[in-house]
Design a protein around this motif. Structure first.
Motif, PDB file in Angstrom:
ATOM      1  N   SER A  75       0.824  -1.208   0.000  1.00 18.69           N
ATOM      2  CA  SER A  75       0.000   0.000   0.000  1.00 18.69           C
ATOM      3  C   SER A  75       0.855   1.253   0.000  1.00 18.69           C
ATOM      4  O   SER A  75       0.548   2.236  -0.689  1.00 18.69           O
ATOM      5  CB  SER A  75      -0.928   0.002   1.218  1.00 18.69           C
ATOM      6  N   GLY A  76       1.933   1.209   0.773  1.00 19.37           N
ATOM      7  CA  GLY A  76       2.858   2.336   0.757  1.00 19.37           C
ATOM      8  C   GLY A  76       3.471   2.528  -0.618  1.00 19.37           C
ATOM      9  O   GLY A  76       3.692   3.671  -1.066  1.00 19.37           O
ATOM     10  N   ALA A  77       3.723   1.436  -1.303  1.00 23.08           N
ATOM     11  CA  ALA A  77       4.284   1.519  -2.652  1.00 23.08           C
ATOM     12  C   ALA A  77       3.282   2.131  -3.629  1.00 23.08           C
ATOM     13  O   ALA A  77       3.662   2.861  -4.553  1.00 23.08           O
ATOM     14  CB  ALA A  77       4.701   0.133  -3.127  1.00 23.08           C
ATOM     15  N   ILE A  78       2.007   1.839  -3.438  1.00 18.80           N
ATOM     16  CA  ILE A  78       0.984   2.460  -4.295  1.00 18.80           C
ATOM     17  C   ILE A  78       1.023   3.972  -4.134  1.00 18.80           C
ATOM     18  O   ILE A  78       1.076   4.730  -5.114  1.00 18.80           O
ATOM     19  CB  ILE A  78      -0.425   1.927  -3.943  1.00 18.80           C
ATOM     20  N   ILE A  79       1.008   4.413  -2.879  1.00 18.45           N
ATOM     21  CA  ILE A  79       1.000   5.857  -2.607  1.00 18.45           C
ATOM     22  C   ILE A  79       2.269   6.502  -3.144  1.00 18.45           C
ATOM     23  O   ILE A  79       2.219   7.548  -3.805  1.00 18.45           O
ATOM     24  CB  ILE A  79       0.857   6.125  -1.104  1.00 18.45           C
ATOM     25  N   ARG A  80       3.406   5.910  -2.862  1.00 18.25           N
ATOM     26  CA  ARG A  80       4.674   6.488  -3.299  1.00 18.25           C
ATOM     27  C   ARG A  80       4.740   6.557  -4.836  1.00 18.25           C
ATOM     28  O   ARG A  80       5.211   7.550  -5.403  1.00 18.25           O
ATOM     29  CB  ARG A  80       5.840   5.671  -2.753  1.00 18.25           C
ATOM     30  N   THR A  81       4.289   5.511  -5.496  1.00 16.89           N
ATOM     31  CA  THR A  81       4.324   5.503  -6.958  1.00 16.89           C
ATOM     32  C   THR A  81       3.445   6.599  -7.531  1.00 16.89           C
ATOM     33  O   THR A  81       3.849   7.328  -8.444  1.00 16.89           O
ATOM     34  CB  THR A  81       3.884   4.129  -7.494  1.00 16.89           C
ATOM     35  N   LEU A  82       2.236   6.731  -7.012  1.00 16.12           N
ATOM     36  CA  LEU A  82       1.346   7.786  -7.490  1.00 16.12           C
ATOM     37  C   LEU A  82       1.965   9.162  -7.273  1.00 16.12           C
ATOM     38  O   LEU A  82       1.915  10.039  -8.148  1.00 16.12           O
ATOM     39  CB  LEU A  82      -0.014   7.703  -6.785  1.00 16.12           C
ATOM     40  N   GLU A  83       2.572   9.333  -6.123  1.00 12.04           N
ATOM     41  CA  GLU A  83       3.216  10.608  -5.821  1.00 12.04           C
ATOM     42  C   GLU A  83       4.334  10.912  -6.813  1.00 12.04           C
ATOM     43  O   GLU A  83       4.439  12.028  -7.346  1.00 12.04           O
ATOM     44  CB  GLU A  83       3.769  10.561  -4.393  1.00 12.04           C
ATOM     45  N   LEU A  84       5.154   9.929  -7.112  1.00  7.22           N
ATOM     46  CA  LEU A  84       6.271  10.135  -8.032  1.00  7.22           C
ATOM     47  C   LEU A  84       5.805  10.333  -9.473  1.00  7.22           C
ATOM     48  O   LEU A  84       6.520  10.940 -10.280  1.00  7.22           O
ATOM     49  CB  LEU A  84       7.241   8.947  -7.942  1.00  7.22           C
ATOM     50  N   LEU A  85       4.625   9.836  -9.781  1.00  3.31           N
ATOM     51  CA  LEU A  85       4.059  10.050 -11.112  1.00  3.31           C
ATOM     52  C   LEU A  85       3.395  11.419 -11.237  1.00  3.31           C
ATOM     53  O   LEU A  85       2.931  11.788 -12.316  1.00  3.31           O
ATOM     54  CB  LEU A  85       3.049   8.950 -11.440  1.00  3.31           C
ATOM     55  N   GLY A  86       3.329  12.155 -10.146  1.00  2.91           N
ATOM     56  CA  GLY A  86       2.759  13.498 -10.180  1.00  2.91           C
ATOM     57  C   GLY A  86       1.286  13.571  -9.864  1.00  2.91           C
ATOM     58  O   GLY A  86       0.649  14.620 -10.049  1.00  2.91           O
ATOM     59  N   VAL A  87       0.701  12.479  -9.370  1.00  3.01           N
ATOM     60  CA  VAL A  87      -0.722  12.474  -9.024  1.00  3.01           C
ATOM     61  C   VAL A  87      -0.922  13.283  -7.745  1.00  3.01           C
ATOM     62  O   VAL A  87      -0.225  13.071  -6.746  1.00  3.01           O
ATOM     63  CB  VAL A  87      -1.233  11.034  -8.844  1.00  3.01           C
ATOM     64  N   THR A  88      -1.882  14.198  -7.771  1.00  2.00           N
ATOM     65  CA  THR A  88      -2.162  15.019  -6.599  1.00  2.00           C
ATOM     66  C   THR A  88      -3.575  14.837  -6.063  1.00  2.00           C
ATOM     67  O   THR A  88      -3.872  15.267  -4.939  1.00  2.00           O
ATOM     68  CB  THR A  88      -1.957  16.510  -6.926  1.00  2.00           C
ATOM     69  N   ASP A  89      -4.462  14.227  -6.846  1.00  5.90           N
ATOM     70  CA  ASP A  89      -5.863  14.060  -6.439  1.00  5.90           C
ATOM     71  C   ASP A  89      -6.360  12.689  -6.873  1.00  5.90           C
ATOM     72  O   ASP A  89      -6.081  12.246  -7.998  1.00  5.90           O
ATOM     73  CB  ASP A  89      -6.735  15.133  -7.087  1.00  5.90           C
ATOM     74  N   VAL A  90      -7.107  12.028  -6.001  1.00 15.36           N
ATOM     75  CA  VAL A  90      -7.729  10.748  -6.345  1.00 15.36           C
ATOM     76  C   VAL A  90      -9.157  10.758  -5.822  1.00 15.36           C
ATOM     77  O   VAL A  90      -9.487  11.463  -4.865  1.00 15.36           O
ATOM     78  CB  VAL A  90      -6.954   9.541  -5.780  1.00 15.36           C
ATOM     79  N   PHE A  91     -10.007   9.944  -6.432  1.00 19.25           N
ATOM     80  CA  PHE A  91     -11.406   9.842  -6.043  1.00 19.25           C
ATOM     81  C   PHE A  91     -11.699   8.380  -5.713  1.00 19.25           C
ATOM     82  O   PHE A  91     -11.310   7.486  -6.469  1.00 19.25           O
ATOM     83  CB  PHE A  91     -12.311  10.296  -7.181  1.00 19.25           C
ATOM     84  N   GLY A  92     -12.356   8.146  -4.588  1.00 22.45           N
ATOM     85  CA  GLY A  92     -12.616   6.755  -4.255  1.00 22.45           C
ATOM     86  C   GLY A  92     -13.481   6.587  -3.030  1.00 22.45           C
ATOM     87  O   GLY A  92     -13.961   7.552  -2.414  1.00 22.45           O
ATOM     88  N   ILE A  93     -13.673   5.304  -2.664  1.00 22.21           N
ATOM     89  CA  ILE A  93     -14.445   4.938  -1.482  1.00 22.21           C
ATOM     90  C   ILE A  93     -13.880   3.615  -0.960  1.00 22.21           C
ATOM     91  O   ILE A  93     -13.601   2.704  -1.742  1.00 22.21           O
ATOM     92  CB  ILE A  93     -15.949   4.848  -1.817  1.00 22.21           C
ATOM     93  N   PRO A  94     -13.649   3.519   0.349  1.00 21.45           N
ATOM     94  CA  PRO A  94     -12.974   2.318   0.865  1.00 21.45           C
ATOM     95  C   PRO A  94     -13.895   1.113   0.998  1.00 21.45           C
ATOM     96  O   PRO A  94     -15.118   1.215   0.924  1.00 21.45           O
ATOM     97  CB  PRO A  94     -12.483   2.772   2.244  1.00 21.45           C
ATOM     98  N   GLY A  95     -13.264  -0.033   1.194  1.00 22.02           N
ATOM     99  CA  GLY A  95     -13.950  -1.290   1.440  1.00 22.02           C
ATOM    100  C   GLY A  95     -12.935  -2.291   1.945  1.00 22.02           C
ATOM    101  O   GLY A  95     -11.730  -1.989   2.013  1.00 22.02           O
TER     102      GLY A  95
END
Length: 609
Positions: free
Chosen positions: A35-55
């Motif tokens: 999960s940390g790798a998901i966040i870090r990868t998105l950050e390094l790709l320049g993603v600043t906003d995401v839309f979602g709902i947990p489960g």
């Protein structure tokens, strides 16, 4: 010429949590959970906003989301809303939109938005949770084969079972979504892959055998296209949404002005070429302007730029533009000659191809001066004879065309307009003047009801300083209006105009024209008579929005101005319009586009084929 996958961005300096084991070398890779790798990868790709709902299957990812402040997470009320918001975000900016959902129904609720993005070439990245890898194939709780389900409607779908595979999978997905013909990519990640730890390796090596999108066109094909343009006496530039996705509006303007050719912009390309430009003759298609439809139909050369000759533009394909030669430019080779055989096929990115075509045309025209004055005389005559217009309703209710026209006039070209699907969509495409790309967002290929409100929400997150309107119907609005709660809580002050004719308007129009007025199951009881179910003003107020109802023309401007002045919460205006208003012109499905002249003022009587 082909392009290699673009380099993955290098990591930006940040505080490290240190190596996994005491005494390890400082150069050792950082160890992160999946999960940390998901966040870090998105950050390094320049993603600043995401839309979602947990489960349940994405709780590890959401737990990690709480520990960082680089990426803003917008908690939606339905996964479809997350998908459409990601679409709106991408369509307004050209950046990749990101949506997150859990396994099973969470993932399947994204399917409509994914299909929509696939049809309209919108770059979105969908990250879904999956059950534990050891439980896959056992019909475990909330298990669904989302990779298999979405295979026909994504550019690619990844299944990740191991934490160490996550950075490469997400980076590859981002690259695929945003290159070539843009589109949706899904990454499905098992719960154990999210929980387990692995060294975080960046940049990852992208292994994408066979994925080599062509951007640079073959020079001889471009020269052949330029020669046809020089020789044509009735040319037309048929501009599709691919020009907007390629950020090629400036190049298009230069080519158009150099050639002097008329320009038509499809439903997906509104804003790619300024409506105010003298060479713009309108939107073609089933509900296109007469000059635009006949410019295609009677041309001797169609230069198709990022368009796909879909059925709503061609009408009866066998009778479409019978005397025209075709130059077809598209980044997706599968589109070339799929519907109409191309005399000059050109595979490449619209931005590069249009620039090359401009140079080639200038060289060819230096020796032969084209004369298309007779063609323009004919088209200008059509403009004068068949101007876009509407009649006032006989029932005393608002004309929806007038309402939408005033929204556009009072907001101006710097606004962004997201439409639902149906009559209001066509009126918004017709009566708002679009001067810039990415100002018009709609569901073109899939025709998805419920698109407007969440797409407007995504666009407003992407560009918070722009005025963003959701122009919706009373039917569409009831499918995704729960995202008003998301807007209120997250300070996303969109404006919503409900064009309320108390009906499923476009279906009702077809029933009026082709089914002897048998309006079967299209009455929604939302705005006419004493009963309003629901009362949209009360509903909007319950969601924390400023709510206004407008029933007469003298109230229209004041309501719109109040909406434009209100920026501390969403605004919903319930415009009560005539249910008998129809979208004109109209070329019935399966009929030759030549009939559009007669469809301007009279209800067509032809049966669809």
């Amino acid at each position: 010429m082909t392009t290699e996958p673009s380099p993955v961005p290098s990591p930006t300096p940040r505080a490290s949590t240190g190596p996994d084991k005491p005494g390890a070398e400082s150069s050792a890779p950082e160890v992160l959970t999946g999960s940390g790798a998901i966040i870090r990868t998105l950050e390094l790709l320049g993603v600043t906003d995401v839309f979602g709902i947990p489960g349940g299957a994405v709780i590890p990812l959401y737990d990690e989301l709480m520990t960082q402040d680089v990426i803003r997470h917008i908690l939606v009320r339905h996964e479809q809303g997350a998908g459409h918001a990601a679409e709106g975000y991408a369509a307004a900016t050209g950046r990749v939109g990101v949506a997150i959902a859990t396994s099973g129904p969470g993932a399947t609720n994204l399917v409509t938005a994914i299909a929509d993005a696939y049809m309209d070439s919108v770059p979105i990245l969908c990250i879904t949770g999956q059950v534990f890898s050891t439980s896959m194939g056992t019909d475990a709780f909330q298990e669904a084969d989302i990779v298999g389900i979405t295979m026909p409607i994504t550019k690619h779908s990844f299944l990740v079972r191991r934490a160490e595979e996550i950075p490469a999978a997400i980076a590859a997905a981002y690259h695929i979504a945003s290159t070539g013909r843009p589109g949706p990519v899904l990454v499905d990640i098992t719960k154990d892959a999210q929980q387990n730890k692995a060294p975080f390796i960046w940049p990852p090596k992208l292994d994408l055998p066979g994925y080599r999108p062509i951007t640079k066109a073959h020079g001889k094909q471009v020269q052949a296209a330029a020669q046809l343009l020089v020789e044509a006496r009735k040319p037309v530039l048929y501009v599709g949404g691919g020009v907007i996705r390629a950020h090629a509006s400036a190049e298009l303007l230069k080519l158009a002005e150099l050639t002097g050719a008329p320009v038509v912009t499809t439903l997906m390309a509104r804003g790619a070429f300024p409506d105010s430009h003298a060479q713009h003759v309108g939107m073609p298609g089933m509900h296109g302007t007469v000059p635009a439809v006949l410019a295609l139909q009677e041309s001797d050369l169609i230069v198709s730029l990022g368009a796909r000759f879909d059925d709503r533009v061609t009408g009866k394909v066998s009778e479409f533009a019978p005397k025209a030669k075709i130059v077809h430019v598209d980044v997706d080779p599968a589109e070339i000659s799929k519907i109409r055989a191309a005399d000059v096929p050109i595979v490449g990115d619209a931005k590069d191809v249009i620039a090359d075509l401009t140079v080639a045309y200038a060289a060819a025209a230096a020796e032969t001066t084209p004369d298309i004055s007779v063609w323009w005389s004919y088209l200008n005559g059509l403009r004068e004879e068949y101007p876009l217009g509407f009649s006032e309703p006989s029932d005393g209710l608002l004309a929806p065309q007038y309402v939408i026209k005033r929204i556009g006039e009072l907001t101006g070209p710097e606004g962004t307009y997201a439409a639902g699907v149906g009559q209001h969509q066509m009126w918004a495409a017709q009566y708002i003047k679009y001067e810039r790309p990415n100002s018009w967002l709609n569901s073109g290929g899939a025709g998805t009801m419920g698109y407007s409100v969440p797409a407007a929400m995504g666009a407003k997150v992407a560009e918070p300083d722009r005025v963003v309107w959701a122009i919706d119907g009373d039917g569409c609005f009831q499918m995704t209006n729960q995202e008003l709660a998301t807007c209120t809580i997250n300070n996303i002050p969109i404006k919503v105009a409900i064009i309320n004719n108390s009906s499923l308007g476009m279906v009702r129009q077809w029933q009026s024209l082709f089914y002897d007025g048998r309006h079967s199951f299209t009455d929604l009881n939302t705005g006419h008579g004493t009963a309003m179910v629901p009362d949209f003003v009360k509903l909007a107020e319950a969601y924390g929005a400023l709510a206004i109802r407008v029933t007469s023309a003298d109230q229209v401007d004041d309501a719109i101005k109040l909406a434009l002045a209100t920026n501390d919460r969403p605004v919903v205006i319930d415009f009560i319009v005539s249910r008998d208003a129809m979208v004109w012109p109209m070329v019935p499905q399966g009929v030759s586009n030549s009939y559009v002249q007669y469809a301007k003022d009279h209800a067509p009587t032809w049966e669809e084929e």
